[in-house]
Scaffold this motif. Structure first.
Motif, PDB file in Angstrom:
ATOM      1  N   GLY A 109       0.827  -1.345  -0.226  1.00 53.00           N
ATOM      2  CA  GLY A 109      -0.136  -0.065  -0.032  1.00 53.00           C
ATOM      3  C   GLY A 109       1.048   1.276  -0.052  1.00 53.00           C
ATOM      4  O   GLY A 109       0.752   1.985  -0.701  1.00 53.00           O
ATOM      5  N   THR A 112       2.364   1.733  -3.193  1.00 46.07           N
ATOM      6  CA  THR A 112       1.474   1.979  -4.258  1.00 46.07           C
ATOM      7  C   THR A 112       1.485   0.811  -5.470  1.00 46.07           C
ATOM      8  O   THR A 112       1.232   1.107  -6.460  1.00 46.07           O
ATOM      9  N   GLY A 114       0.008  -1.821  -5.161  1.00 44.05           N
ATOM     10  CA  GLY A 114      -1.353  -2.603  -5.448  1.00 44.05           C
ATOM     11  C   GLY A 114      -1.481  -3.865  -5.655  1.00 44.05           C
ATOM     12  O   GLY A 114      -2.467  -4.601  -5.626  1.00 44.05           O
ATOM     13  N   TRP A 131      -8.722   1.567   4.918  1.00 40.99           N
ATOM     14  CA  TRP A 131      -7.126   1.710   5.442  1.00 40.99           C
ATOM     15  C   TRP A 131      -6.429   1.100   4.325  1.00 40.99           C
ATOM     16  O   TRP A 131      -5.299   1.850   3.867  1.00 40.99           O
ATOM     17  N   ARG A 132      -6.761   0.018   3.609  1.00 39.41           N
ATOM     18  CA  ARG A 132      -6.109  -0.541   2.579  1.00 39.41           C
ATOM     19  C   ARG A 132      -5.887   0.613   1.483  1.00 39.41           C
ATOM     20  O   ARG A 132      -5.008   0.952   0.887  1.00 39.41           O
ATOM     21  N   GLY A 133      -7.014   1.316   1.011  1.00 43.50           N
ATOM     22  CA  GLY A 133      -6.901   2.245  -0.063  1.00 43.50           C
ATOM     23  C   GLY A 133      -6.503   3.555   0.423  1.00 43.50           C
ATOM     24  O   GLY A 133      -5.711   4.129  -0.389  1.00 43.50           O
ATOM     25  N   PHE A 134      -6.399   4.000   1.638  1.00 42.00           N
ATOM     26  CA  PHE A 134      -6.018   5.076   2.266  1.00 42.00           C
ATOM     27  C   PHE A 134      -4.348   5.121   1.928  1.00 42.00           C
ATOM     28  O   PHE A 134      -3.916   6.231   1.807  1.00 42.00           O
ATOM     29  N   GLN A 136      -2.541   3.624   0.064  1.00 39.70           N
ATOM     30  CA  GLN A 136      -2.009   3.928  -1.303  1.00 39.70           C
ATOM     31  C   GLN A 136      -2.221   5.164  -1.546  1.00 39.70           C
ATOM     32  O   GLN A 136      -1.279   5.801  -2.530  1.00 39.70           O
ATOM     33  N   TRP A 137      -3.043   5.963  -1.065  1.00 38.19           N
ATOM     34  CA  TRP A 137      -3.149   7.494  -1.228  1.00 38.19           C
ATOM     35  C   TRP A 137      -2.188   8.202  -0.492  1.00 38.19           C
ATOM     36  O   TRP A 137      -1.703   8.935  -1.075  1.00 38.19           O
ATOM     37  N   LEU A 138      -1.783   7.877   0.608  1.00 33.36           N
ATOM     38  CA  LEU A 138      -0.733   8.324   1.439  1.00 33.36           C
ATOM     39  C   LEU A 138       0.863   8.164   0.647  1.00 33.36           C
ATOM     40  O   LEU A 138       1.570   8.950   0.866  1.00 33.36           O
TER      41      LEU A 138
END
Length: 138
Positions: A109, A112, A114, A131-134, A136-138
């Motif tokens: 994550g 990024t 994926g 949290w998993r998606g977040f 990746q954004w961080l």
């Protein structure tokens, strides 16, 4: 510069990064309460407290010095590792994954890439998916 000053400065810089992650670990509590996943509360509160306390200790017991290129690289490398070691705890505590699998998921994550080890991602709690998606954004 002495080695001790090098690591003092690096650890001192890691402190605020842990604060930030500690507060960001509280954001998945929003889906926890929206979707009534109350069993997941500890999966985010405990890692958040660990980050906040670790960050406080690093800030309090280390000294900030002049930062150079070597220290910058150390901060970058150590931040990826430390933030992943603590950022994987919601996966470990909130699913049936081992710590190593959870660490892999967190590193995946934060970098990024994926890549995931989850085979049936749709059955995971919404807060874990958040949290998993977040991260990746961080």
């Amino acid at each position: 510069m002495k080695k001790s000053h090098t690591f003092q400065t690096v650890f001192n810089i890691l402190g605020p990064l842990l604060y930030i992650q500690g507060f960001l670990l509280l954001l998945p509590l929003i889906p926890v309460f929206i979707y009534h996943e109350y069993a997941q509360v500890t999966s985010f509160v405990i890692p958040s407290l660990l980050c906040l306390v670790s960050g406080l200790l690093l800030q309090k017991y280390t000294v900030y010095g002049q930062i150079d290129m070597i220290q910058s690289m150390l901060v970058c490398g150590m931040a990826w590792i430390v933030l992943s070691l603590l950022g994987c705890l919601p996966f470990y505590m909130g699913t049936d994954f081992t710590y190593l699998d959870s660490f892999f998921e967190a590193v995946s994550g934060f970098t990024t890439t994926g890549i995931t080890l989850y085979t049936n991602i749709e059955i995971l709690p919404k807060s874990i998916l958040f949290w998993r998606g977040f991260i990746q954004w961080l």
